[in-house]
Design a protein around this motif. Structure first.
Motif, short mmCIF file in Angstrom:
data_model
loop_
_atom_site.label_atom_id
_atom_site.label_comp_id
_atom_site.label_asym_id
_atom_site.label_seq_id
_atom_site.Cartn_x
_atom_site.Cartn_y
_atom_site.Cartn_z
N VAL A 11 0.82 -1.09 -0.20
CA VAL A 11 -0.07 0.05 -0.03
C VAL A 11 0.76 1.08 -0.04
CG1 VAL A 11 -2.01 1.16 1.06
CG2 VAL A 11 -1.83 -1.21 1.16
N MET A 12 0.63 2.07 -0.84
CA MET A 12 1.54 3.49 -1.01
C MET A 12 0.97 4.29 -0.07
SD MET A 12 1.77 3.78 -5.14
CE MET A 12 2.84 5.16 -5.14
N THR A 13 1.79 4.92 0.49
CA THR A 13 1.53 6.26 1.47
C THR A 13 1.09 7.47 0.79
OG1 THR A 13 3.89 7.01 1.43
CG2 THR A 13 3.52 5.48 2.92
N PRO A 14 0.47 8.32 1.40
CA PRO A 14 -0.10 9.53 0.68
C PRO A 14 1.11 10.17 -0.03
CG PRO A 14 -1.38 9.36 2.86
CD PRO A 14 -0.15 8.32 2.81
N LEU A 15 2.07 10.28 0.75
CA LEU A 15 3.27 10.96 -0.01
C LEU A 15 3.96 10.34 -1.14
CD1 LEU A 15 5.14 11.95 3.45
CD2 LEU A 15 4.18 13.60 1.75
N ALA A 16 3.86 8.84 -0.95
CA ALA A 16 4.54 8.19 -2.41
C ALA A 16 3.42 8.35 -3.47
CB ALA A 16 4.53 6.73 -1.94
N SER A 66 5.12 20.51 5.45
CA SER A 66 6.35 20.38 6.05
C SER A 66 6.14 20.68 7.50
CB SER A 66 7.40 21.36 5.37
OG SER A 66 8.56 21.32 5.82
N LEU A 67 5.32 21.62 7.95
CA LEU A 67 5.36 22.01 9.34
C LEU A 67 4.78 20.66 10.26
CD1 LEU A 67 4.00 25.57 9.62
CD2 LEU A 67 6.35 24.86 10.18
N ALA A 68 3.73 19.90 9.51
CA ALA A 68 3.21 18.94 10.25
C ALA A 68 4.23 17.76 10.37
CB ALA A 68 2.05 18.25 9.20
N PHE A 69 5.40 17.61 9.55
CA PHE A 69 6.39 16.76 9.84
C PHE A 69 7.57 17.20 10.46
CE2 PHE A 69 3.80 14.85 6.46
CZ PHE A 69 4.00 13.23 6.97
N CYS A 80 -2.28 13.32 7.02
CA CYS A 80 -1.19 13.40 5.77
C CYS A 80 -2.13 13.31 4.56
CB CYS A 80 -0.41 12.15 6.05
SG CYS A 80 1.08 12.44 4.75
N ALA A 81 -2.83 12.55 4.25
CA ALA A 81 -3.65 12.36 2.91
C ALA A 81 -4.36 13.83 2.80
CB ALA A 81 -4.63 11.19 2.90
N HIS A 82 -4.79 14.27 3.74
CA HIS A 82 -5.58 15.59 3.54
C HIS A 82 -4.58 16.79 3.33
CE1 HIS A 82 -8.31 18.96 4.41
NE2 HIS A 82 -7.77 19.74 4.83
N ILE A 124 8.26 19.73 -5.47
CA ILE A 124 7.38 18.70 -4.75
C ILE A 124 7.66 17.36 -4.47
CG2 ILE A 124 5.01 18.45 -4.68
CD1 ILE A 124 5.34 21.20 -4.10
N GLU A 125 8.13 16.99 -5.46
CA GLU A 125 8.54 15.56 -5.49
C GLU A 125 10.01 15.41 -4.49
OE1 GLU A 125 8.87 12.65 -9.10
OE2 GLU A 125 9.49 14.73 -9.80
N LEU A 126 10.67 16.15 -4.31
CA LEU A 126 11.88 16.10 -3.62
C LEU A 126 11.08 16.51 -2.21
CD1 LEU A 126 14.64 18.06 -5.49
CD2 LEU A 126 14.35 15.62 -5.14
N LEU A 127 10.20 17.18 -1.81
CA LEU A 127 9.93 17.60 -0.61
C LEU A 127 9.00 16.31 0.02
CD1 LEU A 127 9.14 19.04 1.98
CD2 LEU A 127 7.18 20.22 0.78
N ALA A 128 8.31 15.78 -0.92
CA ALA A 128 7.44 14.40 -0.43
C ALA A 128 8.38 13.23 -0.26
CB ALA A 128 6.54 14.10 -1.52
N SER A 129 9.39 13.27 -0.95
CA SER A 129 10.41 12.18 -0.70
C SER A 129 11.14 12.25 0.56
CB SER A 129 11.22 12.12 -1.88
OG SER A 129 12.41 11.15 -1.84
N SER A 130 11.56 13.64 0.76
CA SER A 130 12.06 13.91 2.04
C SER A 130 11.14 13.41 3.37
CB SER A 130 12.67 15.11 2.25
OG SER A 130 11.68 16.01 2.18
N LEU A 131 10.09 13.72 2.95
CA LEU A 131 9.19 13.38 4.41
C LEU A 131 8.88 12.13 4.24
CD1 LEU A 131 6.72 16.40 3.62
CD2 LEU A 131 8.45 16.10 5.30
N ASP A 132 8.63 11.51 3.23
CA ASP A 132 8.34 9.97 3.28
C ASP A 132 9.44 9.04 3.68
OD1 ASP A 132 6.10 8.03 2.80
OD2 ASP A 132 7.00 7.36 0.85
#
Length: 366
Positions: A11-16, A66-69, A80-82, A124-132
């Motif tokens: 199952v993929m995470t929302p960030l993935a 970003s602040l949420a993480f 996270c999905a929201h 955005i890709e890089l940000l999502a990747s860093s958070l995931d």
């Protein structure tokens, strides 16, 4: 019901999922997939207002994510999905606004804005990747991940802020591109001057400290100070190599002067915003300029030892062909006798340097 032994897809995470969706958007933009829009009654000022607001929305949503993480505990999947949904929607608004720009307003302008949109998607890709990647780790790794997150967030902010600096019409976009190509040609010229000083020996180049080489048109004629004594070492230029450098430098200086003169003429005579005919002419002229930096780099690269003299002549001919094509195309759109005069002068300078280069080869083999 799954068959026995069949592996379930993880199952993929929302960030993935966000990363995957941004990858698809990036691919679509790179492939030039766009909706046809009419330029009739198109309001360019309203377009820029919407685009800037859309980018502000991306920056805002990226900050919220970003602040949420930024500190434990990590947000739950639903939260996270929201957050991801908000960022994705903001980014898609940017893309949709970009697609609303009619192609008739200029291919160069469209590419300039499209590149900025691609940078935003990539950030955005890089940000999502860093958070995931933010799994529980020891202190040192956690600090590294946090640093990566801050850098990625800052990258999003930077791209979103840069939209205000983008050229507003095709004339401005073409001029910006010419300046960019001109800077690369100047770098190639600086490197070539350094190669000349070392007589072709391979060494670490420090071109940043070189003196300014942006002089006037008299530089386009070849240097004649090429008769320095050489020691015959195989690690440095031979006699023919020494004679070739003047015409080679002359050709690169012609390229620099062509760009400078073209930029001045476009600035003087094209309207802002440009007319429909000017838009297409500017795009066509720029298409001939694009290869300048690559051809100059290729020419400089073969001046190092050991020199392939055949490659030197081939690359010089290739640069000359590009220069003559650009001058011929620009001559068709030039608006004054002064323009025709410098076009003829620089065209002659190309032939002069190419003839001098051929003469170097013939002298050595007679």
């Amino acid at each position: 019901m799954a068959c026995v032994g069949e592996k379930r897809k993880p199952v993929m995470t929302p960030l993935a999922v966000l990363c995957e969706n941004m990858h698809l958007v990036k691919k679509e933009i790179k492939e030039g997939v766009a909706r046809k829009q009419s330029a009739e009654n198109f309001n360019i000022k309203e377009f820029w207002r919407k685009l800037e607001l859309a980018f502000q929305g991306v920056a805002k949503e990226a900050t919220k994510l970003s602040l949420a993480f930024s500190k434990p505990p990590r947000p739950k999947e639903m939260e996270c999905a929201h957050l991801v949904s908000g960022l994705e929607a903001a980014m898609l608004t940017v893309v949709s606004t970009f697609y609303s720009l009619p192609s008739e307003l200029g291919g160069t302008l469209r590419k300039c804005i499209g590149d900025n949109v691609l940078d935003a998607v990539q950030s955005i890709e890089l940000l999502a990747s860093s958070l995931d990647d933010g799994l529980p780790v020891d202190g040192s790794k956690q600090h590294l991940q946090h640093s990566h997150q801050l850098q990625s967030t800052g990258s999003v902010w930077g791209v979103c802020d840069s939209v205000s600096l983008l050229p507003r019409d095709n004339k401005a976009a073409v001029l910006a591109k010419i300046i960019s190509v001109s800077d690369l040609v100047k770098d190639a010229l600086a490197e070539l001057e350094e190669v000349k000083a070392s007589k072709g020996a391979v060494c670490d180049l420090e071109v940043s400290g070189l003196s300014d080489v942006d002089n006037e048109d008299e530089e386009t004629l070849p240097d004649h100070g090429c008769d320095d004594d050489v020691d015959g070492s195989s690690r440095q230029w031979g006699e023919e190599d020494e004679r070739m450098v003047g015409p080679i430098i002359g050709l690169v200086k012609v390229a620099k002067s062509v760009l400078k003169k073209m930029s001045a003429a476009i600035e003087r005579y094209c309207t802002s915003p440009p007319t429909s005919s000017e838009i297409s002419e500017l795009d066509y002229v720029l298409s001939t300029v694009d290869p300048f930096s690559e051809r100059c780099d290729e020419l400089v690269s073969v001046m190092y030892m050991p020199i392939d003299r055949k490659a030197v002549h081939q690359n010089a001919a290739a640069l000359s062909e590009v220069l003559q094509k650009t001058l011929a195309v620009f001559k068709g759109v030039a608006l004054s006798q002064d323009d025709h005069a410098w076009i003829e002068f620089l065209s002659s300078a190309v032939e002069h340097n190419l003839s001098k280069l051929r003469a170097c080869h013939l002298t050595t083999h007679t």
